[in-house]
Write a protein that holds these residues in place. Sequence first.
Motif, PDB file in Angstrom:
ATOM      1  N   ASP A  75       0.779  -1.208   0.002  1.00 47.84           N
ATOM      2  CA  ASP A  75      -0.068  -0.055  -0.063  1.00 47.84           C
ATOM      3  C   ASP A  75       0.813   1.285   0.104  1.00 47.84           C
ATOM      4  O   ASP A  75       1.804   1.155   0.734  1.00 47.84           O
ATOM      5  N   ARG A  76       0.368   2.115  -0.790  1.00 51.46           N
ATOM      6  CA  ARG A  76       1.231   3.620  -0.911  1.00 51.46           C
ATOM      7  C   ARG A  76       1.343   4.101   0.616  1.00 51.46           C
ATOM      8  O   ARG A  76       0.239   4.306   1.310  1.00 51.46           O
ATOM      9  N   SER A  77       2.463   4.480   1.081  1.00 50.74           N
ATOM     10  CA  SER A  77       2.590   4.958   2.272  1.00 50.74           C
ATOM     11  C   SER A  77       1.760   6.512   2.321  1.00 50.74           C
ATOM     12  O   SER A  77       2.049   7.349   1.410  1.00 50.74           O
ATOM     13  N   VAL A  78       1.332   6.921   3.379  1.00 50.37           N
ATOM     14  CA  VAL A  78       0.665   8.038   3.620  1.00 50.37           C
ATOM     15  C   VAL A  78       1.405   8.808   4.725  1.00 50.37           C
ATOM     16  O   VAL A  78       0.970  10.236   4.888  1.00 50.37           O
ATOM     17  N   ARG A  79       2.551   8.350   4.980  1.00 43.23           N
ATOM     18  CA  ARG A  79       3.453   9.037   6.094  1.00 43.23           C
ATOM     19  C   ARG A  79       3.831  10.504   5.731  1.00 43.23           C
ATOM     20  O   ARG A  79       3.694  11.220   6.501  1.00 43.23           O
ATOM     21  N   THR A  80       4.196  10.846   4.484  1.00 43.88           N
ATOM     22  CA  THR A  80       4.745  11.933   4.269  1.00 43.88           C
ATOM     23  C   THR A  80       3.657  12.905   3.457  1.00 43.88           C
ATOM     24  O   THR A  80       4.120  14.117   2.879  1.00 43.88           O
ATOM     25  N   VAL A  81       2.411  12.414   3.192  1.00 48.73           N
ATOM     26  CA  VAL A  81       1.530  13.076   2.634  1.00 48.73           C
ATOM     27  C   VAL A  81       1.357  14.762   2.879  1.00 48.73           C
ATOM     28  O   VAL A  81       1.170  15.456   1.875  1.00 48.73           O
ATOM     29  N   VAL A  82       1.112  14.675   3.998  1.00 50.42           N
ATOM     30  CA  VAL A  82       0.967  16.136   4.518  1.00 50.42           C
ATOM     31  C   VAL A  82       2.005  17.037   4.175  1.00 50.42           C
ATOM     32  O   VAL A  82       1.857  18.256   3.860  1.00 50.42           O
ATOM     33  N   HIS A  83       3.365  16.552   4.271  1.00 46.57           N
ATOM     34  CA  HIS A  83       4.338  17.575   3.832  1.00 46.57           C
ATOM     35  C   HIS A  83       4.522  17.741   2.196  1.00 46.57           C
ATOM     36  O   HIS A  83       4.960  18.764   1.941  1.00 46.57           O
ATOM     37  N   GLU A  84       4.062  16.605   1.657  1.00 43.63           N
ATOM     38  CA  GLU A  84       4.181  16.764   0.171  1.00 43.63           C
ATOM     39  C   GLU A  84       3.105  17.941  -0.207  1.00 43.63           C
ATOM     40  O   GLU A  84       3.221  18.567  -1.160  1.00 43.63           O
ATOM     41  N   ILE A  85       2.033  18.038   0.397  1.00 41.67           N
ATOM     42  CA  ILE A  85       0.870  18.710   0.440  1.00 41.67           C
ATOM     43  C   ILE A  85       1.140  20.173   0.590  1.00 41.67           C
ATOM     44  O   ILE A  85       0.935  21.214   0.009  1.00 41.67           O
ATOM     45  N   VAL A  86       1.849  20.335   1.650  1.00 43.71           N
ATOM     46  CA  VAL A  86       2.452  21.575   2.073  1.00 43.71           C
ATOM     47  C   VAL A  86       3.521  22.268   1.186  1.00 43.71           C
ATOM     48  O   VAL A  86       3.395  23.243   0.545  1.00 43.71           O
ATOM     49  N   ASP A  87       4.216  21.265   0.378  1.00 44.69           N
ATOM     50  CA  ASP A  87       5.135  21.835  -0.625  1.00 44.69           C
ATOM     51  C   ASP A  87       4.376  22.351  -1.627  1.00 44.69           C
ATOM     52  O   ASP A  87       4.727  23.221  -2.550  1.00 44.69           O
ATOM     53  N   GLU A  88       3.281  21.461  -2.165  1.00 46.78           N
ATOM     54  CA  GLU A  88       2.631  21.946  -3.229  1.00 46.78           C
ATOM     55  C   GLU A  88       1.841  23.255  -2.912  1.00 46.78           C
ATOM     56  O   GLU A  88       1.768  24.111  -3.986  1.00 46.78           O
TER      57      GLU A  88
END
Length: 212
Positions: A108-121
């Motif tokens: 399953d694709r990890s969601v661990r870094t998704v918040v930080h990825e959204i912040v970068d976007e």
Amino acid sequence: MNIDELRFDENGLIPAIVQNETTGEVLMLAYMNRKSIQKTLETKETWFYSRSRQELWNKGATSGNRQIVKRLSVDCDQDAILLHVEPVGPACHTGETTCFYTNGFEEDRSVRTVVHEIVDEIKERRVHPIEGSYTSYLFREGVDKVLKKIGEESTEVVIGAKNQDKDELTNELADLTYHTLVLMELLDVSIDDVKSTLKNRRPHLNKRSQDE
């Protein structure tokens, strides 16, 4: 840390894992000797030993993609080092964020870094607006529009909770989180700022609840 207690291999080297302090993402694996460990501790930047060139190297000295050391840990056998860093640029020479970008298996694709990825976007949309982008629209409208959306989403979170509908509540919490992240970017508040505040409050949380 006592360097003399570390268990180096026959070549005087010890493996060092580098991890992003904020996201927990593993960035790279390299090797260190006594001197590179000492320079890392002195400069608070990562220094390693190149087995191919047989010399010390400072990560980012050429590329500018430095790693600021926030914490250094040693495993229970004293034969491996873990470096928690704040990366200034990508870790891999290919330009990838991490050297471990090739997946061999992923259930399953990890969601661990998704918040930080959204912040970068979100940061990217603020600097480089795109026509049709909702995030760009919010930045154009300004803080009052974002605050209005946060008020609306907060109310919908309450409704979802009162309905005891997990899917509804989850979706509304995600909407509230997103708009909160946009507000944070607008007012120059980082995730690390919030984490630091929570860390400082943590020892008092249980006591406060008992007193109230």
